[in-house]
Design a protein around this motif. Structure first.
Motif, short mmCIF file in Angstrom:
data_model
loop_
_atom_site.label_atom_id
_atom_site.label_comp_id
_atom_site.label_asym_id
_atom_site.label_seq_id
_atom_site.Cartn_x
_atom_site.Cartn_y
_atom_site.Cartn_z
N ALA A 156 0.84 -1.20 0.00
CA ALA A 156 0.00 0.00 0.00
C ALA A 156 0.87 1.24 0.00
CB ALA A 156 -0.92 0.01 1.22
N ARG A 157 0.49 2.25 -0.79
CA ARG A 157 1.25 3.49 -0.82
C ARG A 157 0.35 4.72 -0.65
NH1 ARG A 157 4.28 0.28 0.22
NH2 ARG A 157 6.23 -0.32 -0.77
N VAL A 158 -0.94 4.50 -0.40
CA VAL A 158 -1.86 5.59 -0.06
C VAL A 158 -2.56 5.20 1.23
CG1 VAL A 158 -3.81 7.01 -0.77
CG2 VAL A 158 -2.22 6.15 -2.50
N LEU A 159 -2.55 6.10 2.22
CA LEU A 159 -3.15 5.83 3.52
C LEU A 159 -4.23 6.86 3.81
CD1 LEU A 159 0.16 5.18 5.50
CD2 LEU A 159 -1.39 3.44 4.57
N ASP A 160 -5.32 6.38 4.38
CA ASP A 160 -6.49 7.20 4.69
C ASP A 160 -6.71 7.15 6.20
OD1 ASP A 160 -9.10 8.31 4.84
OD2 ASP A 160 -10.02 6.36 4.39
#
Length: 343
Positions: free
Chosen positions: A94-98
């Motif tokens: 994963a390279r986008v975190l919410d």
């Protein structure tokens, strides 16, 4: 009870139709056969000097820091969207975190809270210190009915400043190598408008990450909505912001099934089908950030495959069979390099 039975029948009908559509139309797309040898360092194996920030298909997670939220077996099943820690998600690709936060700097999802965002930042720092050529898009926002954490912008800069890429629309046109040694695009969305990050800040305003999220537990409805709204976007090369598609469905209080995993699982396995449909409809050049609940490595592989196919865009346009051969060679090279590093 009658309404819930009727709702379940609608859900089952949509699941059946989505399954039939996938069987009829297939899940092939440029780069679909690509499998990466080590998801912890997949960005490091890209041609960093050539691939632009806007051309990566960034794989990410929704409600990323909810692995320990709520009370086990009681409230947790209604709010947990990931079983892995932030560090584990990054290692899985994963390279986008919410991340949703509240006034005490705790991560939240709806009314529930979990550990402080300090844990998230520590995991990010640990990962970046280990992996010097990986990049992250980090979105933080004040959740639901909660209030903004006091001084949060200053706190973020104090704890992540050495990694932060300054807010600048021109960053999307840069290649990944040009960002180094900065490696985190951090988007902060407080409730109070006066706290919004200003141009040139080390934090980015929420304008730079947009989506068209709809609140539904119906898988085909969400799938089709995602395609329609994606098609309305300009191509990545013509947009000054990141655009996110969420491959998720959301529990509804009117439904007999309210736990996150079984509900989101209705659409979770159709990420590859979605990408293939985007290519068939001629809108794959709009795909940029793609996220899911309960991250899978196969999901990450699909995004890496598309990213590499875009790099070899002339082969993609004119020689798709040769493209697959080139991607296979890249896969073997990455595996061989990884084996050498382990010796």
């Amino acid at each position: 009870m009658g309404a819930q039975v009727a709702k379940q029948r609608i859900v089952e009908a949509e699941e059946k139709r989505l399954r039939e559509k996938e069987e009829e139309e297939g899940i092939d797309f440029p780069g679909s056969n690509y499998r990466h040898h080590n998801h912890k360092e997949w960005m490091a194996t890209l041609p960093l000097e050539s691939i632009k920030v806007r051309d990566v298909l960034w794989p990410g997670t929704h409600d990323s820091a909810t692995d320990k939220i709520g009370v086990p077996f009681i409230s947790r099943p209604f709010a947990r969207c990931q079983k892995l820690s932030i560090y584990q998600q990054l290692c899985r690709g994963a390279r986008v975190l919410d991340i949703r936060v509240q006034q005490e700097r705790k991560v939240c999802h709806g009314p529930l809270t979990t550990y402080k965002v300090d844990v998230v930042v520590a995991d990010i720092r640990k990962f970046l210190d280990e992996m010097p050529f990986e990049f992250i898009i980090l979105q933080l926002r004040t959740g639901g009915e909660w209030e903004d954490p006091p001084g949060f912008d200053a706190w973020l800069i104090a704890n992540l400043g050495e990694y932060l890429v300054a807010q600048d629309e021109g960053v999307l046109e840069m290649n990944l190598l040009q960002l180094l040694p900065k490696r985190v695009i951090c988007i902060w969305k407080p409730k109070e408008i006066s706290y919004y990050p200003q141009p040139g800040s080390l934090l980015w305003s929420s304008w730079y990450l947009q989506d068209d999220w709809i609140d539904t537990d119906l898988p085909l409805t969400k799938f089709d909505s995602n395609l329609v709204t994606l098609g309305k976007q300009a191509a990545n090369e013509k947009r000054g912001f990141f655009y996110r598609v969420e491959n998720t469905t959301t529990p509804q209080v009117s439904s007999p099934v309210c736990c996150v995993f079984p509900v989101t699982n209705r659409i979770r396995g159709y990420a590859r089908f979605f990408i293939s449909q985007a290519f068939k409809k001629g809108i794959a050049d709009r795909l940029q950030i793609f996220v899911e609940d309960f991250l899978q490595e196969d999901f990450v592989d699909a995004c890496i495959g598309v990213t590499l196919a875009r790099y070899y865009h002339q082969l993609l346009l004119h020689e798709p069979e040769l493209l697959q051969e080139v991607l296979s060679q890249h896969q073997e090279l990455v595996a061989a390099t990884s084996r050498r590093r382990c010796k």
